[in-house]
Design a protein around this motif. Sequence first.
Motif, short mmCIF file in Angstrom:
data_model
loop_
_atom_site.label_atom_id
_atom_site.label_comp_id
_atom_site.label_asym_id
_atom_site.label_seq_id
_atom_site.Cartn_x
_atom_site.Cartn_y
_atom_site.Cartn_z
N THR A 564 22.86 -52.66 -7.56
CA THR A 564 21.73 -52.83 -8.50
C THR A 564 21.14 -51.48 -8.87
N THR A 565 20.60 -51.41 -10.05
CA THR A 565 19.92 -50.17 -10.45
C THR A 565 18.41 -50.43 -10.53
N LYS A 566 18.13 -51.68 -10.19
CA LYS A 566 16.71 -52.04 -10.31
C LYS A 566 15.94 -51.64 -9.06
P1 ADP Z 1 20.16 -57.37 -10.24
O1 ADP Z 1 19.85 -57.94 -11.56
O2 ADP Z 1 19.46 -58.02 -9.11
O3 ADP Z 1 20.12 -55.89 -10.14
P2 ADP Z 1 22.83 -58.12 -10.99
O4 ADP Z 1 24.07 -58.29 -10.25
O5 ADP Z 1 22.43 -59.23 -11.89
O6 ADP Z 1 21.70 -57.74 -9.95
O7 ADP Z 1 22.96 -56.84 -11.83
C1 ADP Z 1 23.46 -55.67 -11.28
C2 ADP Z 1 23.17 -54.46 -12.14
O8 ADP Z 1 23.91 -54.48 -13.35
C3 ADP Z 1 21.79 -54.31 -12.57
O9 ADP Z 1 20.97 -53.67 -11.58
C4 ADP Z 1 21.93 -53.44 -13.84
O10 ADP Z 1 21.97 -52.06 -13.53
C5 ADP Z 1 23.25 -53.83 -14.40
N1 ADP Z 1 23.13 -54.75 -15.53
C6 ADP Z 1 23.29 -56.08 -15.51
N2 ADP Z 1 23.13 -56.59 -16.76
C7 ADP Z 1 22.94 -55.52 -17.57
C8 ADP Z 1 22.71 -55.40 -18.99
N3 ADP Z 1 22.66 -56.46 -19.82
N4 ADP Z 1 22.49 -54.17 -19.50
C9 ADP Z 1 22.53 -53.06 -18.68
N5 ADP Z 1 22.76 -53.13 -17.33
C10 ADP Z 1 22.93 -54.36 -16.81
#
Ligand code: ADP
Length: 621
Positions: A564-566
Amino acid sequence: MTRRLTRTLGKSLALRSLVVIVALAVGLSLAALPRLERYFLTQAAAREEATLRLATESLRGALSRTEVLPGLLAERPILARILRDPDNQGLVPYANEQLRQTSLTLDVADIWVMDTEGLTIAASNYRRETSFVGRRFDYRPYFTQALSEGRGRFHALGTTSGQRGYYFAAPILDGTEIVGVVAVKILLDAFETTWRDSPNTIVVTDPANVIFLSDRVDWHFSSLGPLPEAALDTIADTRQYPLDQLRLLQTEREALVPGHDLLRVRGADGVEEFVTNTGLIAAAGWRVSVLTPTRPALIQARQTLALVVLLLLFAGLVAVLFLQRRARLVERLEQQRQHREQLERRVAERTADLNAANTQLVQEVEERKVTERRLRQTQSELVQAGKLAALGQMSAALSHEFNQPLAAVKAYAENAATFLDRDRTEDARKNIGLISQMADRMASISKHLRNFARRPQDKIGPIPLLAVLDDALELMAPKLKAAGAELHYTRPEAELEVMGGRVRLQQVLVNLLSNALDAMERLDAPQIEITVLTEGSRRRVEVRDRGPGLTEETLAHLFDPFFTTKSPGKGLGLGLSISYNIVRDFGGTLAARNHPEGGAVFSVDLAASDARTSSEAVAAQ
Ligand code: ADP
């Protein structure tokens, strides 16, 4: 290395056997040659036995035929008469002529008559210059023997004629008185002429070992041994041989086998070697020898030996070659055996390796299965955890969503009560309608939440794609609204059936939509585009946002769990990972890419349900 060594050994062995064979052949020939020579010499001598017999018999015959003649001639009365009256000019010539005629008839050399003093009264050769008439032969033994013993014999070189001859004599009686002697001489040269035709040499020696007759003229009167003084005296007294012609022949004698000797004669031309066959003519005291040159027999012996040796060598060579070939064959067979063994060993090793690899593989497969089982379990748990996490995330928004309509419901209810009090029935009904709408809305939200929180049945089957998408959008509606997002979605008219699980697919779509919203957090006018595509037996839903898109790093780990980047508390990094596995479970794929005009595009590719029967779908679990 071993092979070369064996070959060298084999070669040296062959060479050694060859040397041994040659040495054996040489040794054998050296040992065998004298015996072989002796054998061939004996054979040669044996072959000449007939020659010897012929020579002795013919000589003996000639002598015995002549031996009786003097006795018979002595009986002629005319002989006694001329002896009584030697000066009788009428009788003597007659007697002479008679004797000549007789000598011609009997084929003898000479016949002559002597008185008791040895003086010749009449002779068959009276006409010749070398006439015996008037000559005295009282020194000859045949004369003295005839007088003393009644018969005489002798051989000598004629003192008058110079011819070698054999003499027989008998006394002539007149009544009982010996009045003279008649003698007959035969020549023996004819025998020599006959002998000359054969390749052998024939010699006749007297008791003193002097060669009297021989086809080798140069050997006449040669002695085969030194003459004793007495013998020489006798020869001189009897004038048997001319003393000046007597010489010693250089000879060596060696016994070969009984009856045959080897005789080597050393002459002016070198050494001549003969093998002898000897016979006796006892009456004359003669020894007749057939001398066969040894050269042909020796050559024959050597040739035979050479042939035998060559044959032996050849046989040896063949044997060596055979042995060598055999050795090579044995060596080759041994090599083949070793090779085979090596091959078998290698095969066994490989088989063992393969078995080990196989066992390891089976073990690995087993481990993989266990890991996979564990993974599935973990995944399933994670799905659940992810759902709970999502629920947690959403609960804030939901409580906000529920609070608002609840406050509104409360206000509408109070208003409705007030309107009823004031009999404003229409307004009250309107408010009650609004309350009902709010309740419907809240019921809808709660229904989705219930669905989401419930652990999904693991069944996969045909589900309506568009209806699921509707549900997801409805579930996301509060969030979309809160973010002020603009939704671009052209819903196809006809429903599209796909293979999957309704709740799980909805979960995937909700996740994609919330990620899209998160990505456009900072935008003033977030936009989401939803496209539904049909490609053969595949159906695809694409969700595009206008956010920053996906970096390479993100693309590489997008579907990894906990990526995750969040910021912490906001994202768990499970959403996409769970979604990915869910879609894969449906027999579909979840993929992400950057849109050329910016933003990320997530596409869910699923199999159309008419491509698979439901029973297959159950089996595919
Ligand atoms: P989370 O949303 O909890 O971080 P996810 O597996 O859904 O976990 O997503 C992993 C990562 O993928 C996110 O942290 C983000 O960096 C990237 N990501 C997902 N969807 C997108 C998108 N539509 N645009 C840009 N980055 C995205």
